[in-house]
Design a protein around this motif. Structure first.
Motif, PDB file in Angstrom:
ATOM      1  N   GLU A 179     -15.391  -8.323 -76.365  1.00  0.00           N
ATOM      2  CA  GLU A 179     -16.294  -7.197 -76.097  1.00  0.00           C
ATOM      3  C   GLU A 179     -17.115  -6.833 -77.326  1.00  0.00           C
ATOM      4  OE1 GLU A 179     -13.975  -4.728 -72.556  1.00  0.00           O
ATOM      5  OE2 GLU A 179     -13.713  -4.139 -74.654  1.00  0.00           O
ATOM      6  N   LEU A 182     -20.062  -9.557 -77.937  1.00  0.00           N
ATOM      7  CA  LEU A 182     -20.907  -9.978 -76.817  1.00  0.00           C
ATOM      8  C   LEU A 182     -22.347 -10.248 -77.230  1.00  0.00           C
ATOM      9  CD1 LEU A 182     -19.828  -7.888 -73.704  1.00  0.00           C
ATOM     10  CD2 LEU A 182     -19.264 -10.250 -74.271  1.00  0.00           C
ATOM     11  N   ILE A 188     -23.013 -15.723 -70.641  1.00  0.00           N
ATOM     12  CA  ILE A 188     -21.664 -15.211 -70.412  1.00  0.00           C
ATOM     13  C   ILE A 188     -21.272 -15.573 -68.986  1.00  0.00           C
ATOM     14  CG2 ILE A 188     -20.220 -13.137 -70.248  1.00  0.00           C
ATOM     15  CD1 ILE A 188     -22.174 -11.843 -72.314  1.00  0.00           C
ATOM     16  N   GLN A 190     -18.316 -15.274 -66.104  1.00  0.00           N
ATOM     17  CA  GLN A 190     -17.118 -14.578 -65.641  1.00  0.00           C
ATOM     18  C   GLN A 190     -16.467 -15.428 -64.558  1.00  0.00           C
ATOM     19  OE1 GLN A 190     -14.205 -12.873 -64.535  1.00  0.00           O
ATOM     20  NE2 GLN A 190     -15.490 -12.365 -62.770  1.00  0.00           N
ATOM     21  N   SER A 206     -16.029  -4.804 -70.706  1.00  0.00           N
ATOM     22  CA  SER A 206     -17.206  -3.936 -70.772  1.00  0.00           C
ATOM     23  C   SER A 206     -18.373  -4.723 -71.361  1.00  0.00           C
ATOM     24  CB  SER A 206     -16.906  -2.726 -71.657  1.00  0.00           C
ATOM     25  OG  SER A 206     -18.108  -2.053 -71.992  1.00  0.00           O
ATOM     26  N   LEU A 207     -19.565  -4.469 -70.860  1.00  0.00           N
ATOM     27  CA  LEU A 207     -20.760  -5.139 -71.373  1.00  0.00           C
ATOM     28  C   LEU A 207     -21.582  -4.232 -72.287  1.00  0.00           C
ATOM     29  CD1 LEU A 207     -22.095  -7.225 -68.341  1.00  0.00           C
ATOM     30  CD2 LEU A 207     -20.519  -7.897 -70.155  1.00  0.00           C
ATOM     31  N   VAL A 210     -23.696  -6.179 -74.792  1.00  0.00           N
ATOM     32  CA  VAL A 210     -24.494  -7.328 -74.380  1.00  0.00           C
ATOM     33  C   VAL A 210     -25.952  -7.132 -74.786  1.00  0.00           C
ATOM     34  CG1 VAL A 210     -25.179  -6.541 -72.066  1.00  0.00           C
ATOM     35  CG2 VAL A 210     -24.793  -8.983 -72.492  1.00  0.00           C
ATOM     36  N   VAL A 216     -26.029 -13.553 -67.613  1.00  0.00           N
ATOM     37  CA  VAL A 216     -24.651 -13.231 -67.238  1.00  0.00           C
ATOM     38  C   VAL A 216     -24.389 -13.775 -65.833  1.00  0.00           C
ATOM     39  CG1 VAL A 216     -22.954 -11.404 -66.864  1.00  0.00           C
ATOM     40  CG2 VAL A 216     -24.666 -11.172 -68.691  1.00  0.00           C
ATOM     41  N   ILE A 228     -19.612  -6.165 -62.773  1.00  0.00           N
ATOM     42  CA  ILE A 228     -20.055  -6.677 -64.068  1.00  0.00           C
ATOM     43  C   ILE A 228     -21.521  -7.116 -64.007  1.00  0.00           C
ATOM     44  CG2 ILE A 228     -19.317  -9.088 -63.770  1.00  0.00           C
ATOM     45  CD1 ILE A 228     -18.359  -9.018 -66.683  1.00  0.00           C
ATOM     46  N   GLU A 231     -23.672  -3.921 -64.121  1.00  0.00           N
ATOM     47  CA  GLU A 231     -23.761  -3.399 -65.479  1.00  0.00           C
ATOM     48  C   GLU A 231     -24.687  -4.272 -66.324  1.00  0.00           C
ATOM     49  OE1 GLU A 231     -21.062  -2.341 -69.419  1.00  0.00           O
ATOM     50  OE2 GLU A 231     -20.044  -2.777 -67.527  1.00  0.00           O
ATOM     51  N   ALA A 232     -24.567  -5.593 -66.165  1.00  0.00           N
ATOM     52  CA  ALA A 232     -25.417  -6.508 -66.926  1.00  0.00           C
ATOM     53  C   ALA A 232     -26.893  -6.262 -66.610  1.00  0.00           C
ATOM     54  CB  ALA A 232     -25.042  -7.951 -66.608  1.00  0.00           C
ATOM     55  N   THR A 239     -29.054 -12.046 -64.353  1.00  0.00           N
ATOM     56  CA  THR A 239     -27.764 -12.206 -63.681  1.00  0.00           C
ATOM     57  C   THR A 239     -27.807 -13.289 -62.613  1.00  0.00           C
ATOM     58  OG1 THR A 239     -28.264 -10.489 -62.029  1.00  0.00           O
ATOM     59  CG2 THR A 239     -27.167  -9.778 -64.075  1.00  0.00           C
TER      60      THR A 239
END
Length: 280
Positions: A179, A182, A188, A190, A206-207, A210, A216, A228, A231-232, A239
């Motif tokens: 974290e 980042l 990134i 996941q 948590s981002l 980033v 992401v 996630i 948030e990104a 994304t």
């Protein structure tokens, strides 16, 4: 004579692969049919022998057979051997050959959606399961600039790193350390089930740190936008969900079986229709 293809797994009724592949066969006027075979673990060896005996031209392999099937095949591709899992079997002559198209499918989806080459990327892979291993080794094989692994259980991630047969710069991190770092990464990925339906409010890290413009990717596609990824996006990242990886791993398998590149836009449309026809 109609060629027979399929997928084996336990359970298997939920699989989207038959709809996707059978539509591709129809669109290409290719005389073949793809069937979902429900094979329990105790029947796996018998099933593989049966596939061989009746001349099945190729098949996909899903949970829980991806590793267990390997001793029953005649040959294993080096990437699949390194990953320790097979998701695609090709019949060549009288032999069944195992491949893993998950990692290559992720890379092709990334290239299509980002317009970038993995060789330029500093990557963080979140997780240490089968998907993380497939993506990590495939990225390493393709020459990614650097690939770090992070996981709650750091030793599991370290074991993947130690067994990597492809040369790459790589660190192993705990979740908290990842974290804080980042901002170092351009990609990134996941790979854990955290955030999958029904626990859609969870996310593995948590981002907060980033960088805007970071790509992401979450390999989950139910829901289409995990927490996630939300948030990104809010933090200015680009994304990608897991739909592209699913489509391209199937398209690569299709090419291995038939020698033909299927229409991936059409494949995506079929899968979206089966999932409800919406990206929300």
């Amino acid at each position: 004579m109609t060629a027979l293809y399929g997928v084996i797994g336990d359970p298997i009724a939920h699989s989207l692969s038959p709809a996707m592949h059978n539509d591709a066969f129809r669109a290409l006027q290719y005389d073949a049919y793809y069937h979902a075979f429900h094979i329990t673990p105790e029947n796996l060896e018998t099933a593989v022998k049966g596939m061989k005996a009746i001349g099945v031209a190729g098949f996909n392999v899903t949970i829980p057979h991806k590793t267990a099937i390997m001793p029953y095949l005649d040959e294993i591709d080096p990437l699949a051997e390194a990953i320790g899992a097979v998701n695609t079997v090709v019949r060549r002559g009288g032999s069944l050959i195992g491949y893993n198209t998950d990692g290559p499918g992720f890379i092709q989806a990334f290239r299509e959606e980002s317009g970038k080459d993995v060789k330029t990327e500093k990557v963080l892979v979140i997780g240490a399961g089968g998907a993380a291993k497939a993506i990590y080794y495939s990225l390493a094989k393709e020459g990614a600039a650097a690939i770090d692994l992070c996981n709650r259980n750091v030793e599991r991630a370290a074991a993947i790193q130690r067994a990597n047969p492809f040369s790459c710069q790589s660190d192993v991190l705990g979740l908290k350390e990842a974290e804080t770092r980042l901002g170092e990464y351009t990609l990134i990925v996941q790979t854990t089930p955290v955030g999958m339906h029904p626990d859609t409010e969870a996310q593995p890290v948590s981002l907060e740190n980033v960088k805007p413009g970071t790509f992401v990717s979450d390999i989950i596609y139910n829901p289409f936008e995990t927490k996630i990824l939300k948030e990104a996006r809010k933090r200015g990242a680009r994304t990608q969900n897991g739909l592209g990886m699913f489509i391209y791993q199937g398209a690569i398998a299709f090419k291995k079986w038939t020698g033909i590149n299927p229409d991936t836009d059409r494949m995506k449309s079929i899968v979206l229709d089966k999932l409800g026809g919406t990206l929300c």
